[in-house]
Design a protein around this motif. Structure first.
Motif, PDB file in Angstrom:
ATOM      1  N   CYS A   1       0.623  -1.168   0.028  1.00  0.00           N
ATOM      2  CA  CYS A   1      -0.116   0.037   0.090  1.00  0.00           C
ATOM      3  C   CYS A   1       0.678   1.284   0.008  1.00  0.00           C
ATOM      4  O   CYS A   1       0.232   2.287  -0.311  1.00  0.00           O
TER       5      CYS A   1
ATOM      6  N   TRP B   1       2.981   1.952  -2.527  1.00  0.00           N
ATOM      7  CA  TRP B   1       3.475   1.987  -3.641  1.00  0.00           C
ATOM      8  C   TRP B   1       4.644   2.796  -3.624  1.00  0.00           C
ATOM      9  O   TRP B   1       4.813   4.005  -4.490  1.00  0.00           O
TER      10      TRP B   1
ATOM     11  N   VAL C   1      -3.839   3.830   4.340  1.00  0.00           N
ATOM     12  CA  VAL C   1      -4.602   4.455   3.441  1.00  0.00           C
ATOM     13  C   VAL C   1      -5.858   5.076   3.942  1.00  0.00           C
ATOM     14  O   VAL C   1      -6.573   4.463   4.851  1.00  0.00           O
TER      15      VAL C   1
ATOM     16  N   ARG D   1      -2.157   3.773  -0.786  1.00  0.00           N
ATOM     17  CA  ARG D   1      -3.173   3.447  -1.879  1.00  0.00           C
ATOM     18  C   ARG D   1      -3.652   1.963  -1.704  1.00  0.00           C
ATOM     19  O   ARG D   1      -2.766   1.105  -1.411  1.00  0.00           O
TER      20      ARG D   1
ATOM     21  N   GLY E   1      -5.951   1.014  -6.467  1.00  0.00           N
ATOM     22  CA  GLY E   1      -4.981   2.454  -6.368  1.00  0.00           C
ATOM     23  C   GLY E   1      -5.767   3.582  -5.687  1.00  0.00           C
ATOM     24  O   GLY E   1      -5.237   4.852  -5.797  1.00  0.00           O
ATOM     25  N   HIS E   2      -7.066   3.334  -4.896  1.00  0.00           N
ATOM     26  CA  HIS E   2      -7.532   4.414  -3.985  1.00  0.00           C
ATOM     27  C   HIS E   2      -6.907   4.680  -2.925  1.00  0.00           C
ATOM     28  O   HIS E   2      -6.440   3.972  -2.031  1.00  0.00           O
ATOM     29  N   GLY E   3      -6.812   6.101  -2.590  1.00  0.00           N
ATOM     30  CA  GLY E   3      -6.321   6.515  -1.191  1.00  0.00           C
ATOM     31  C   GLY E   3      -6.404   8.067  -1.192  1.00  0.00           C
ATOM     32  O   GLY E   3      -6.266   8.716  -2.285  1.00  0.00           O
TER      33      GLY E   3
ATOM     34  N   ARG F   1       5.305   7.636  -6.620  1.00  0.00           N
ATOM     35  CA  ARG F   1       4.993   8.276  -5.442  1.00  0.00           C
ATOM     36  C   ARG F   1       5.765   9.592  -5.210  1.00  0.00           C
ATOM     37  O   ARG F   1       7.055   9.360  -5.141  1.00  0.00           O
TER      38      ARG F   1
ATOM     39  N   SER G   1      -6.052   7.141  -9.436  1.00  0.00           N
ATOM     40  CA  SER G   1      -6.679   5.605  -8.832  1.00  0.00           C
ATOM     41  C   SER G   1      -6.982   5.275 -10.327  1.00  0.00           C
ATOM     42  O   SER G   1      -7.066   5.858 -11.249  1.00  0.00           O
TER      43      SER G   1
END
Length: 738
Positions: free
Chosen positions: A125, A127, A401, A581, A619-621, A683, A727
């Motif tokens: 997470c 990334w 996240v 993420r 890929g959400h965060g 990132r 994302s």
């Protein structure tokens, strides 16, 4: 040749040539004295050294080298083994054989202390390639340190990490061990982990990274006898891709074959081990069975009638290490002519190559810089170094996240929040999973929240649960409730095949529910205090639909990190702006998932093929600041690489990090492809009010598909669409190329 004890008076030497010859001969004699065996000559090529060593081994020694013990004491090769290392070294093996000891009043696995990071799922997470590489480097430093220590009951330089398996289904019990569902992300982080573990010396490795579990091992129920069935295209593009990159780009020369079959053939005897992994990819090192997998060929798969034939098949397939009792069966196979000594020579060659890269074949040679680590007996163990502790805190913060943050509920505002009720089973407890070692210390969320709250004049109330309505009573007094709950990894649970909670899972046990058991309790607390925040401490996703619909904020953090408390408190109070993420698709309903034994991901699995609405996309965060994306543009392209540039601006009032993600699709292709595929990410840190150009390099090889008729990767023709955003479902800009 003159003896080293030979003396000649210089006055007898009439010519300079005679003196130089004598000096050269004395140097050669001294070198011969320190180099007891010819295979210890570091000036020879690696292949030659291994060949020389094999020629000096007895048959019994060769058979002994089919185990995880890589030493030959008679020849001065130290006996070293392996460590588990998914998120920190477990010096005593999984759960330290279920032993326990007390650390600051809490029971933890009984072992020497090592640095313990978030579970691999949490490290995914981040990334963040560099974060994962740093974790690997710290593990390698500790492994080298402890092989010098007499108190270490197990000594090893082969580290079982990373786990390059893909978490294609959130019900998989070992989801916690994986970096996620996407092959590109998992490959990138696996390469980073390998590089961290092995170091950057041109000749030597710090440790050897042994990847797990080849291949497609993502169901625990029946794993010893089931078959994962899919075509070669999915093998090449999805399931094997992280292993391929770990070998060809990371430099790993070791992996473990999984328990399952692929298309009906058990993995530890599958032809692809030799044909693909060794011959095509170049894994000239270790291939080992999983623990007990050798006997399962007979007892579970029923693939061979007896263990003698099974042993012969394992060796013939190119597998050179057994992780269970094998010697009588290998000897019987030799006696019956099922294998020859030459067959054994062939497979132990890889084990000895790894030993050579670790410096184990060098004798008294001192050119290996890693060999000096830990020799100073007064030196502090690496896990106690302040910079290491700070690294764990930073990496744990990176792993968090922020799934939801409605109305800027977070970070906590001390001007409006004067009392916090901190409740839940993981508010004051850090749980260690099956592959955890023993941390030198631990900081729980409660401990860290009390530290942070005191400096801000905030009162912290605490209850581990809601027995007799205690948590609800505290909620009534509070301006904010923070609930810390999730799964229990059962790291030291002695009952191997028992998970009493259907939504829990671990090795040998798949999950049978995605429901969060404490969600009803959360509902009760939210009814008392609407400002209720969920800190989900878990090894995998949950279908927290009610919480998402009713709570203002939700954080996710995985188990195990010794700095879990500080990291969570730093995020809650805004000392750290979250940028983690998701690495898996968080589905809304277990009914949205295909059957767990359906390994064809094209049937609606992962973000690439999921066709139903999801709770949180891959890929959400979220962040405490905002980012704007300018129009992406292609700045360079050639036969090997294509480079995309996009400017990202931080339009908020806080410094922050953004994970910029690039996905590819092929509008003109006649071949079936996913809707979009991750093909680059970075990132990046962007100060408040500032803008940063982000350059995303895409390998042309990743813009191909596997053609089974040609048995090769084929480049796409026509347009290639690149979509860039925050994302897989939050695309901000796009650009096309050919």
């Amino acid at each position: 040749m003159l003896n080293a004890q030979c003396t000649i008076s210089l006055s007898d030497m009439k010519h300079c040539k005679t003196y130089l010859l004598l000096a050269l001969m004395m140097q050669m004699t001294a070198s011969a004295a320190s180099q007891a065996y010819d295979f210890q000559n570091t000036k020879l090529k690696d292949e030659k050294r291994v060949e020389l060593l094999i020629s000096q081994l007895t048959l019994d020694e060769k058979i002994s080298l089919l185990s995880t013990n890589m030493g030959v004491p008679r020849l001065g090769i130290p006996s070293l083994s392996c460590y588990e290392g998914l998120h920190g070294l477990a010096l005593g093996g999984p759960a330290a054989n279920n032993g326990k000891k007390t650390v600051e009043g809490r029971e933890v696995p009984d072992d020497l202390p090592t640095t313990i990071f978030p579970q691999a799922y949490g490290m995914g997470c981040t990334w963040d390639r560099e974060a994962v590489r740093r974790m690997g480097d710290i593990e390698a430093e500790e492994a080298r340190y402890y092989i010098q220590r007499p108190e270490a009951r197990r000594k090893g330089l082969v580290v079982y990490a990373p786990n390059a398996d893909l978490a294609r289904d959130p019900r998989w019990g070992r989801t916690e061990e994986s970096f996620g569902e996407d092959p590109y992300l998992t490959a990138q982080l696996s390469v980073a982990m390998v590089r961290g573990l092995q170091g950057d010396h041109p000749r030597y490795w710090k440790t050897a990274a042994l990847m797990k579990h080849f291949l497609a091992n993502s169901n625990e129920d029946g794993r010893d006898s089931t078959s994962s069935n899919f075509d070669e295209r999915l093998f090449r593009e999805y399931y094997s891709y992280p292993f391929y990159k770990g070998i060809t780009e990371g430099g790993s020369r070791a992996f473990m074959a999984s328990y399952n079959c692929w298309n009906g053939i058990p993995m530890c005897v599958h032809p692809c081990l030799q044909q693909t992994a060794r011959n095509e990819w170049g894994n000239c090192g270790i291939i080992c069975t999983d623990g007990g997998a050798f006997s399962m060929l007979v007892t579970a798969h029923h693939y061979y009638p007896d263990l003698t034939q099974a042993a012969a098949a394992v060796i013939k397939a190119g597998t050179g290490q057994f992780l269970d009792r094998y010697q009588p069966h290998v000897k019987a196979a030799l006696e019956k002519g099922l294998i020859t000594e030459t067959d054994i020579d062939r497979v132990i060659r890889g084990n000895l190559f790894v030993a050579l890269k670790l410096g184990m074949l060098d004798g008294e040679d001192t050119s290996n810089p890693y060999a000096a680590i830990g020799r100073d007996t007064t030196a502090q163990a690496p896990c106690y170094r302040p910079e290491v502790m700070q690294t764990v805190r930073e990496l744990t913060s990176k792993s968090i996240v922020l799934l939801k943050n409605e109305g800027n509920a977070l970070p906590i505002n001390p001007s409006t929040v004067k009392t916090i009720a901190l409740v839940g089973p993981y508010a004051d407890k850090i749980i260690y999973d099956w592959y955890s070692g023993t941390p030198p210390y631990e900081v729980t969320i409660l401990q860290a929240m009390r530290e942070a709250a005191k400096a801000r004049g905030i009162r912290i109330l605490y209850a581990p649960d809601n027995q007799m309505g205690r948590a609800e009573q505290l909620a009534a007094e509070a301006d904010m409730v923070i609930v810390c709950t999730g799964n229990h990894p059962y790291g030291t649970k002695p009952d191997w095949k028992f998970c009493p909670v259907p939504s829990d899972g671990r090795e040998a046990n798949d999950r049978h529910s995605l429901q969060l058991p404490d969600e009803d309790e959360i509902r009760r607390l939210q009814a008392v205090c609407p400002n209720t925040v969920l800190v989900l401490v878990s090894s995998f996703p949950y279908a927290v639909n009610w919480s998402n619909d009713h709570l203002p904020a939700i954080l996710h953090v995985t188990h195990c990190s010794q700095e879990q408390g500080h990291a969570v408190a730093d995020v809650l109070f805004g000392q750290y702006n979250p940028a983690g993420r998701t690495t898996q698709t968080w589905v809304r309903d277990i009914l949205d998932l295909p059957a767990i034994m359906d390994y064809d991901i094209r049937h609606g699995r992962t973000y690439m093929y999921c066709r139903k609405p999801v709770l949180y996309p891959f890929g959400h965060g979220l962040s405490y600041t905002r980012f704007e994306y300018a129009q992406a543009r292609i700045v360079k392209q050639d036969k090997k690489q294509l480079t995309v540039s996009v400017t990202v601006k931080n339009t908020g009032d806080r410094d922050g990090e953004e994970v910029v993600q690039l996905y590819a699709s092929y509008p003109d292709s006649s071949v079936e492809h996913p809707a979009r595929q991750l093909r680059a990410f970075e990132r990046v840190s962007v100060p408040a009010g500032a803008a940063r150009e982000v350059v995303l390099a895409v390998d042309r090889q990743d813009l191909t598909h596997w053609d089974e008729s040609a048995h090769a990767f084929v480049a796409e023709t026509g347009r290639i669409r690149f979509e860039i955003g925050a994302s897989s479902a939050d695309i901000r800009t796009a650009v096309e190329a050919r």
